[in-house]
Design a protein around this motif. Structure first.
Motif, PDB file in Angstrom:
ATOM      1  N   ASP A 129      20.320  33.506  40.268  1.00 35.73           N
ATOM      2  CA  ASP A 129      20.795  34.129  39.040  1.00 35.73           C
ATOM      3  C   ASP A 129      19.666  34.369  38.046  1.00 35.73           C
ATOM      4  N   ALA A 130      18.429  34.206  38.513  1.00 37.58           N
ATOM      5  CA  ALA A 130      17.260  34.403  37.667  1.00 37.58           C
ATOM      6  C   ALA A 130      16.059  34.660  38.577  1.00 37.58           C
ATOM      7  N   PRO A 131      14.963  35.158  38.045  1.00 36.95           N
ATOM      8  CA  PRO A 131      13.793  35.442  38.876  1.00 36.95           C
ATOM      9  C   PRO A 131      13.166  34.169  39.449  1.00 36.95           C
ATOM     10  N   ARG A 132      12.481  34.324  40.566  1.00 44.53           N
ATOM     11  CA  ARG A 132      11.677  33.228  41.118  1.00 44.53           C
ATOM     12  C   ARG A 132      10.556  32.896  40.147  1.00 44.53           C
ATOM     13  N   ARG A 133      10.300  31.579  39.990  1.00 47.04           N
ATOM     14  CA  ARG A 133       9.252  31.153  39.079  1.00 47.04           C
ATOM     15  C   ARG A 133       8.508  29.994  39.730  1.00 47.04           C
ATOM     16  N   THR A 134       7.234  30.172  40.011  1.00 43.52           N
ATOM     17  CA  THR A 134       6.420  29.123  40.619  1.00 43.52           C
ATOM     18  C   THR A 134       5.363  28.675  39.620  1.00 43.52           C
ATOM     19  N   MET A 135       5.130  27.368  39.587  1.00 46.74           N
ATOM     20  CA  MET A 135       4.147  26.781  38.679  1.00 46.74           C
ATOM     21  C   MET A 135       3.928  25.327  39.082  1.00 46.74           C
ATOM     22  N   PRO A 136       2.846  24.709  38.632  1.00 47.06           N
ATOM     23  CA  PRO A 136       2.614  23.295  38.959  1.00 47.06           C
ATOM     24  C   PRO A 136       3.730  22.404  38.404  1.00 47.06           C
ATOM     25  N   VAL A 137       4.104  21.412  39.163  1.00 48.74           N
ATOM     26  CA  VAL A 137       5.126  20.448  38.742  1.00 48.74           C
ATOM     27  C   VAL A 137       4.482  19.374  37.881  1.00 48.74           C
ATOM     28  N   TRP A 169      13.970  28.653  42.195  1.00 47.64           N
ATOM     29  CA  TRP A 169      14.254  29.649  43.235  1.00 47.64           C
ATOM     30  C   TRP A 169      13.009  29.965  44.057  1.00 47.64           C
ATOM     31  N   CYS A 170      12.284  28.919  44.474  1.00 45.30           N
ATOM     32  CA  CYS A 170      11.094  29.126  45.295  1.00 45.30           C
ATOM     33  C   CYS A 170      11.492  29.523  46.711  1.00 45.30           C
ATOM     34  N   GLU A 171      10.536  30.002  47.471  1.00 49.66           N
ATOM     35  CA  GLU A 171      10.812  30.400  48.852  1.00 49.66           C
ATOM     36  C   GLU A 171      11.054  29.155  49.696  1.00 49.66           C
ATOM     37  N   TRP A 193      19.485  22.602  46.059  1.00 52.06           N
ATOM     38  CA  TRP A 193      18.373  22.751  46.987  1.00 52.06           C
ATOM     39  C   TRP A 193      17.698  24.106  46.786  1.00 52.06           C
ATOM     40  N   ALA A 194      18.488  25.190  46.725  1.00 53.27           N
ATOM     41  CA  ALA A 194      17.911  26.529  46.654  1.00 53.27           C
ATOM     42  C   ALA A 194      17.158  26.754  45.344  1.00 53.27           C
ATOM     43  N   LYS A 195      17.710  26.279  44.235  1.00 55.92           N
ATOM     44  CA  LYS A 195      17.094  26.540  42.940  1.00 55.92           C
ATOM     45  C   LYS A 195      15.965  25.575  42.610  1.00 55.92           C
ATOM     46  N   HIS A 196      16.144  24.294  42.935  1.00 56.14           N
ATOM     47  CA  HIS A 196      15.202  23.274  42.485  1.00 56.14           C
ATOM     48  C   HIS A 196      14.430  22.609  43.630  1.00 56.14           C
ATOM     49  N   GLY A 197      15.151  22.159  44.645  1.00 55.75           N
ATOM     50  CA  GLY A 197      14.486  21.429  45.721  1.00 55.75           C
ATOM     51  C   GLY A 197      13.450  22.259  46.451  1.00 55.75           C
ATOM     52  N   SER A 198      13.696  23.563  46.577  1.00 55.70           N
ATOM     53  CA  SER A 198      12.764  24.439  47.281  1.00 55.70           C
ATOM     54  C   SER A 198      11.413  24.519  46.583  1.00 55.70           C
ATOM     55  N   CYS A 199      11.356  24.153  45.302  1.00 58.00           N
ATOM     56  CA  CYS A 199      10.100  24.164  44.547  1.00 58.00           C
ATOM     57  C   CYS A 199       9.388  22.809  44.594  1.00 58.00           C
ATOM     58  N   MET A 200       9.995  21.824  45.273  1.00 53.52           N
ATOM     59  CA  MET A 200       9.430  20.484  45.332  1.00 53.52           C
ATOM     60  C   MET A 200       8.862  20.145  46.702  1.00 53.52           C
ATOM     61  N   VAL A 201       9.636  20.434  47.741  1.00 49.76           N
ATOM     62  CA  VAL A 201       9.278  19.999  49.089  1.00 49.76           C
ATOM     63  C   VAL A 201       9.594  21.111  50.080  1.00 49.76           C
ATOM     64  N   GLN A 202       9.196  20.905  51.334  1.00 52.62           N
ATOM     65  CA  GLN A 202       9.342  21.945  52.345  1.00 52.62           C
ATOM     66  C   GLN A 202      10.727  21.991  52.970  1.00 52.62           C
TER      67      GLN A 202
END
Length: 236
Positions: free
Chosen positions: A42-50, A102-104, A131-140
């Motif tokens: 529901d929003a753009p993908r956003r990648t950045m350091p945790v 929303w990371c890949e 998982w799709a919105k948050h977990g995907s930006c943390m782990v594989q």
């Protein structure tokens, strides 16, 4: 930007305390799960350091107050599969003034993984979305994300908020203090308390550093001031 799984696992396991690995459930019978609900960003993908993490715990009686007959929330709110107190809303990576989302995803969530999380996060759609919105930006892999959640939640001793709800003059500060009293090492400035517009408890948010140590919550996570009058719905 995902942090390394080895770093996550080591940091979290080192902090874990012996406790039940269930949500604050009066009972819980996991349902059969045949498919993973589709989730649309529901929003753009956003990648950045945790830079840290927030684990949000939802107060289920308040969430279910108007959803007892809602079929989409039947497992959590219908009363036929169990009754819940605090449940996991999600574990969110933080990124300073914003947060990754929303990371890949490198691996797909499976029905078995959803079912295994249902006594902590009692909604198939909730597990899939977190998982799709948050977990995907943390782990594989989703199994890694859900494992971190189990360890963190299992390391908490949850206050009896059902009993605390009967106290006169209840405040958001008392809700924070009760969790600190039950968990040595936690601090009140690392605990957010979200009340709705009528002052009822909706959510408790636990703020962590990158190494999963309690850390001061950002203003957006802090929620109600200590002096704010609070009420806790018991589901009656």
């Amino acid at each position: 930007m995902r942090s390394g799984w080895g770093h996550l696992a080591g940091a979290v396991v080192a902090l874990a305390l012996p406790a039940a690995l269930h949500a604050q459930a009066y009972q819980c019978r996991t349902p059969q799960v045949s498919r993973v609900p589709a989730v649309t960003p529901d929003a753009p993908r956003r990648t950045m350091p945790v830079t840290g993490y927030t684990m949000a715990l939802s107060w289920s009686p308040e969430f279910c107050k108007r959803r007892a007959e809602d079929r989409s929330h039947a497992f959590q709110c219908g009363g036929r599969s169990g009754r819940f107190g605090l449940v996991v809303h999600g574990l969110w990576p933080e990124g300073g003034r914003s947060w990754p989302q929303w990371c890949e995803a490198k691996a797909a969530l499976t029905p078995a993984e959803v079912r295994g999380a249902m006594c902590l996060m009692p909604s198939e759609r909730l597990v899939a979305r977190q998982w799709a919105k948050h977990g995907s930006c943390m782990v594989q892999r989703p199994a890694q994300y859900l494992k971190v959640i189990r360890i963190l939640f299992g390391g908490l001793r949850l206050p009896d908020y059902d009993r605390i709800s009967r106290e006169e003059g209840l405040t958001a500060g008392r809700i924070r203090a009760a969790l600190v009293d039950a968990n040595p090492g936690w601090r009140e400035d690392a605990i957010g308390v979200k009340l709705n517009e009528r002052g009822w408890l909706e959510e408790i948010r636990l703020c962590y550093s990158k190494t999963f140590r309690p850390a001061p919550c950002a203003p957006s996570r802090r929620g109600a001031k200590d002096t704010a009058p609070a009420r806790i719905w018991r589901g009656l």
